[in-house]
Every structure is written in C-alpha cells, then in structure tokens.
Design an enzyme around this catalytic site. Structure first.
Site, PDB file in Angstrom:
ATOM      1  N   LYS A   1     -31.865  20.670  28.484  1.00 42.39           N
ATOM      2  CA  LYS A   1     -31.348  19.301  28.557  1.00 42.39           C
ATOM      3  C   LYS A   1     -29.899  19.298  29.040  1.00 42.39           C
ATOM      4  O   LYS A   1     -29.198  20.310  28.933  1.00 42.39           O
ATOM      5  CB  LYS A   1     -31.374  18.669  27.160  1.00 42.39           C
ATOM      6  CG  LYS A   1     -32.753  18.267  26.657  1.00 42.39           C
ATOM      7  CD  LYS A   1     -32.635  17.599  25.300  1.00 42.39           C
ATOM      8  CE  LYS A   1     -33.992  17.226  24.729  1.00 42.39           C
ATOM      9  NZ  LYS A   1     -34.683  16.179  25.472  1.00 42.39           N
TER      10      LYS A   1
ATOM     11  N   ARG B   1     -45.132  16.997  21.812  1.00 40.87           N
ATOM     12  CA  ARG B   1     -46.571  16.790  21.946  1.00 40.87           C
ATOM     13  C   ARG B   1     -47.329  18.120  21.825  1.00 40.87           C
ATOM     14  O   ARG B   1     -48.472  18.151  21.374  1.00 40.87           O
ATOM     15  CB  ARG B   1     -46.890  16.067  23.269  1.00 40.87           C
ATOM     16  CG  ARG B   1     -46.543  16.824  24.505  1.00 40.87           C
ATOM     17  CD  ARG B   1     -46.484  15.951  25.746  1.00 40.87           C
ATOM     18  NE  ARG B   1     -45.230  15.211  25.833  1.00 40.87           N
ATOM     19  CZ  ARG B   1     -44.912  14.405  26.832  1.00 40.87           C
ATOM     20  NH1 ARG B   1     -45.758  14.189  27.829  1.00 40.87           N
ATOM     21  NH2 ARG B   1     -43.746  13.780  26.845  1.00 40.87           N
TER      22      ARG B   1
HETATM   23  N1  BES Z   1     -37.086  14.892  21.720  1.00 38.13           N
HETATM   24  C1  BES Z   1     -37.263  14.411  23.029  1.00 38.13           C
HETATM   25  C2  BES Z   1     -37.394  12.898  23.113  1.00 38.13           C
HETATM   26  C3  BES Z   1     -36.202  12.084  22.673  1.00 38.13           C
HETATM   27  C4  BES Z   1     -35.312  11.582  23.615  1.00 38.13           C
HETATM   28  C5  BES Z   1     -36.025  11.764  21.346  1.00 38.13           C
HETATM   29  C6  BES Z   1     -34.243  10.814  23.204  1.00 38.13           C
HETATM   30  C7  BES Z   1     -34.952  10.983  20.950  1.00 38.13           C
HETATM   31  C8  BES Z   1     -34.073  10.501  21.886  1.00 38.13           C
HETATM   32  C9  BES Z   1     -38.529  15.017  23.648  1.00 38.13           C
HETATM   33  O1  BES Z   1     -38.908  16.268  23.183  1.00 38.13           O
HETATM   34  C10 BES Z   1     -38.267  15.150  25.109  1.00 38.13           C
HETATM   35  O2  BES Z   1     -37.401  15.890  25.467  1.00 38.13           O
HETATM   36  N2  BES Z   1     -39.033  14.437  25.930  1.00 38.13           N
HETATM   37  C11 BES Z   1     -38.880  14.470  27.320  1.00 38.13           C
HETATM   38  C12 BES Z   1     -40.238  14.500  27.932  1.00 38.13           C
HETATM   39  C13 BES Z   1     -40.254  14.713  29.415  1.00 38.13           C
HETATM   40  C14 BES Z   1     -39.791  16.109  29.755  1.00 38.13           C
HETATM   41  C15 BES Z   1     -41.652  14.480  29.891  1.00 38.13           C
HETATM   42  C16 BES Z   1     -38.123  13.207  27.731  1.00 38.13           C
HETATM   43  O3  BES Z   1     -38.356  12.158  27.147  1.00 38.13           O
HETATM   44  O4  BES Z   1     -37.272  13.292  28.606  1.00 38.13           O
HETATM   45 ZN    ZN Z   2     -37.929  17.850  24.310  1.00 43.70          ZN
END
Ligand code: BES
Ligand code: ZN
Ligand code: ZN
Length: 493
Positions: A271, A345
């Site tokens: 990230k 997921r």
């Molecule tokens: N934990 C994150 C989602 C999240 C984002 C929670 C902001 C709380 C606040 C999740 O694991 C994630 O990183 N999701 C990705 C998925 C994508 C790579 C398909 C996302 O939402 O960017």
């Molecule tokens: Zn994630």
C-alpha cells in the site's frame, strides 16, 4: 465512570449539571424542574423565553443555579423539531454534550433528564440510548500518553433521573462498554496487537461462560485452512483461528464471522503510505465479533451464538504469498491471487467455509473492513450489506435503524459473480474489471464459499474508523457493529 439511575428530586441531587432536552417551538419546563425554577426566581423559565435560544439542534444554554438548590447548573440542549426527533438523536445529544461538559466545562458529575423528552420509542429505549451516548461520547484513547496527564479530563459519574429504567440503563452500559472495548482494539498499535493478542481477548470471555477454542498455526495446518496460511506467509507472527460459543438458549444457531487482519500492509502489492496509515484497524470485524459475543454473554441473551475469526498480519516477508499464486482453500476450491492486498476475502474464504461445514449455523453474518471501494461508495455514513438471504439482510438493516449503525444494501446480480471467475483457478480475488464495483465483487468472491447457509456480508471499511469527531463517535476506531449485532441476535427469529 459509573452510569446509574437515581430516583430522587432533582433539586436534592448534588451534581455539576442537569442536562435537559428542548424542542423547537416547545420550550416547556419539565415538571421535575418546577421546584428548581421556583427556588431560582424563575431563572429557567427566563432562559426558555429568550428568543435567541430556539431549541435548534446543537444550541445549548447553561443556567447557573447559584447555590439555591443542590445541582450547580442546568444545561438546556436544543433537539430540533420534535417531529423529526428519534432515539438516535438522544444518543447523539448525550454523546456530544457529555464530551463538551467534560472537556470544555470541566464537569465530572453529570445528571440527565434527556430521556424524558417525547420521541418515538419507550422510556426504556430512550434511557438505554442516553446511557449508550454518554459512555460512547466519553470514550478516549489515552493509554499511551505520558505527559500532560493532568490535562486529561475524567468523568466521575452520570445519572439518569427516573424509576423503572434500571435494566435499560444497565443494558446501555454493557453495549457501550463492549463497543468501547472494540475501539480499544482498533486503536491499539499493530505492533502491540498481533493475532495472538487478539485471540487472548477472546479467551478472556471464558470467565463469562463462553467456550473459546483457539487454533494456533500447527492446528490451523491440521484443519486445512490453507488460505489463511497463505496470507500469513509474509509475517513473522503466527496466525490464529478462533471460535467462541455462547449458548444462552434458543433453537437456532447464529454464527458471526470476522476479518482479523491485525495489520494490512498490502503484502507484496504494498500500500501507499497514506492508505497504510490506519491499517492497524483492519481487525475491526474480528473485534466486533468479540465485542458482540461478550455483550451477549454479559446480557445473558437467550441466543446460541458462535463468534468466529481468522487473524493474521498481511506483510511482504521473504516467503510472502505472491500475485499470480494459486491457493487451495479449506473448501477445496482454488483462488487465483491477483492482488495480495485483497487478503481479507482470502482469509474469510476459509473462515466462512469452515463455519458453514463444521459449525453448521442456521444463519451466518460476516463483518469485514473489506474494501476501499465501499468507503468510496458509502463513506462513513453507513456500511454496505449484501448477500443471498433477504431475511438476514432485512433483519440487519432493521437493527441498524434502531441502533444508529445504518446499513445500505448493495446489488448482488449474477454478472458481479461472473466477474470473480478465474481462468486458471476457481475464483479470482480481484474483479476482472479492476476499478468497477469493488465492494460488490469482494462480496461476490465471498459468496463462492457459502453454499446453502442464509448469509449476509457487511463491509465496515468506511464505518469502523472515523477521521472526525462526531456526536458519540470519536476519532479513530468506532466500534461500529456491536450494538447492531446484539440487536440482530435479539430480533432475528
Ligand atoms: N483492508 C483493506 C480495505 C480497507 C480500505 C479497509 C480502507 C479500510 C479502509 C483491504 O484489504 C484492501 O486492501 N482492499 C483493496 C482491494 C483491492 C486490491 C481489490 C482495496 O480496497 O483497495
Ligand atoms: Zn488489503
Ligand atoms: Zn485488509
């Protein structure tokens, strides 16, 4: 801080302030304040007659009582138009003014008549909401502060005047304290709260009569939760898989399943600094499951509930799972890992399939900080809910209306499920059209791991963390979901 009910005359009760609700156009003095008004030469009446104080939401007027009666002040709080008022509004007023009275007025002993105003709902419901608002609004996360500790204001007590509302207030106290426990877990730095420590929080429920089973890495290997193990591979901290069971009665078994990523760095698909900053709260789903089972057992609810969560960090270690990998899950189905940051997921695929096959509940609800897409779609105002069972979804939505933790149903059409089919495995952890319908395709992915159990998925990514102070919602972890799920457990038949 103690929150309790007291059945004495207002004028005889020593406290810093008595909080009283007033509606626009209905600025009447509650009968409980008649003597206070008389003894202060009509000071309360006078303030109510002022044109500047209309009773609009957010307005307030402090009236010093000058030693003529035991309470030191009365605070009139505007509640807006009576036709629009709800129990949630009382919760908000209680939360907002508790915080202001403590931090700005430096008061420590508060008393409330807020629950005596006429809004739809029973006296018990109003009193419960005020108790919840007080404790949620008073929450502060200060355990890591070491300087200026004297500047941290503390409340000593909050009382609600009245009779016959003891049970309701006690219930409100339990619910708010359980939500505040979840806030503590969300706010705790990830380097202090690994999967082991999260599991330890569940184990603490044993003394409340909850049966708790904790699977460590070896045991998880034996169970065959390979998806959870895959996400764990980049981390030096072992995963945990936890099952809590509270058997308070009722024929039906309900399972609550939580995402417990104690830190989400994104893994190899790392990230950005900004998105990673708050990822210590990526275990909120698991936290809410712990908080809900705790509340259910403390309130001795006549329900049979299982709380299940999978916990791991998502880190880019030397052996981390990689984009392009194929992971075999507990269910036997395979996952193509298109992005290591869509890890929630992946671990939930095992948690859900295991819960369905081994626990065999009559209904199953999962909670997860699953997608940034849900934050984009709904913000922090409400959580997304989706699934294949209308009854479960509608019951959750109805509970959210009662508790102020609102849900919005997202569509779950077949086309979305097609978007998570993989060419090389059974499912892909990323929709084929990357930027489209991210919250729904994540839910569709989960649906592939639930066969027949009535199930709903709640995406709390936007509601579990707040960047702003709101009335009873503090900055940081919100504890969103505990009061919602307790209400769901009570009402879902
Ligand atoms: N934990 C994150 C989602 C999240 C984002 C929670 C902001 C709380 C606040 C999740 O694991 C994630 O990183 N999701 C990705 C998925 C994508 C790579 C398909 C996302 O939402 O960017
Ligand atoms: Zn994630
Ligand atoms: Zn995550």
């Amino acid at each position: 801080m103690v929150v309790r009910v007291i059945d004495v005359r207002v004028e005889d009760f020593s406290c810093d302030v008595v909080v009283v609700g007033v509606f626009v156009g209905k600025k009447v003095l509650p009968s409980q304040l008649k003597v206070v008004d008389e003894k202060t030469s009509g000071a309360l009446h006078q303030v109510l007659q002022q044109r500047e104080f209309e009773g609009e939401w957010g307005q307030s007027r402090m009236v010093p009582l000058l030693g003529k009666v035991k309470p030191r002040n009365v605070l009139f709080v505007g509640l807006g138009k009576q036709q629009e008022a709800t129990v949630e509004l009382l919760r908000k007023a209680a939360g907002l003014f508790t915080r202001v009275l403590r931090d700005v007025s430096c008061f420590a002993d508060l008393a409330f008549l807020l629950h005596e105003v006429d809004v739809p709902g029973s006296r018990e419901e109003r009193a419960q909401a005020v108790a919840e608002g007080v404790l949620l609004g008073a929450y502060q996360y200060v355990r890591h502060k070491t300087v200026d500790l004297d500047k941290i204001k503390l409340l000593k007590s909050a009382v609600l005047f009245g009779k016959g509302i003891d049970g309701a207030v006690k219930k409100g106290v339990v619910l708010a304290e359980c939500a505040n426990l979840v806030r503590d877990l969300e706010n705790e730095p990830a380097s202090n709260l690994h999967p082991k420590e999260l599991a330890d929080e569940a184990v603490k429920l044993e003394k409340l009569g909850v049966k708790v089973t904790v699977h460590d890495k070896k045991s998880i290997e034996k169970l065959g939760l390979h998806a959870l193990l895959a996400v764990n591979r980049g981390s030096v901290n072992e995963p945990r898989f936890v099952i809590m069971e509270y058997k308070g009665g009722g024929k039906r078994k309900v399972a609550l399943v939580g995402k417990g990523i104690t830190f989400d760095s994104g893994g190899l698909d790392i990230k950005s600094d900004e998105s990673m900053l708050t990822m210590k709260h990526d275990m909120a789903g698991a936290g809410v499951v712990i908080g809900t089972v705790r509340a259910a057992s403390m309130l001795k609810l006549p329900v049979h509930v299982f709380g299940v969560f999978a916990a791991t960090e998502n880190m880019p270690g030397v052996d981390a799972y990689k984009p392009g990998d194929v992971v075999k899950t507990f269910s036997g189905k395979t996952i193509e890992v298109a992005n290591t940051d869509a890890e929630g997921r992946v671990i939930l695929s095992d948690a859900l399939a295991f819960t369905e096959k081994v626990i065999k509940p009559d209904a199953m609800v999962d909670l997860a900080t699953l997608t940034g897409a849900c934050v984009v779609a709904l913000g922090g105002v409400c959580a997304g809910v989706m699934g294949k069972d209308k009854k479960v979804i509608d019951a959750l939505i109805a509970s959210g209306t009662v508790t102020g933790e609102r849900l919005w149903e997202l569509p779950f059409f077949r086309e979305y499920h097609d978007q998570v089919k993989s060419e090389i495995a059974d499912v892909r952890n990323l929709g084929i059209i990357r930027r489209e319908a991210g919250a729904i395709t994540a839910g569709a992915f989960l649906a592939a791991f639930v066969e027949t159990t009535p199930w709903a998925h709640v995406d709390i990514a936007g509601t579990s963390w707040s960047e702003q102070e709101q009335e009873y919602v503090r900055k940081g972890g919100t504890g969103f979901g505990v009061r919602l799920l307790v209400n769901f457990l009570e009402s879902f038949k």
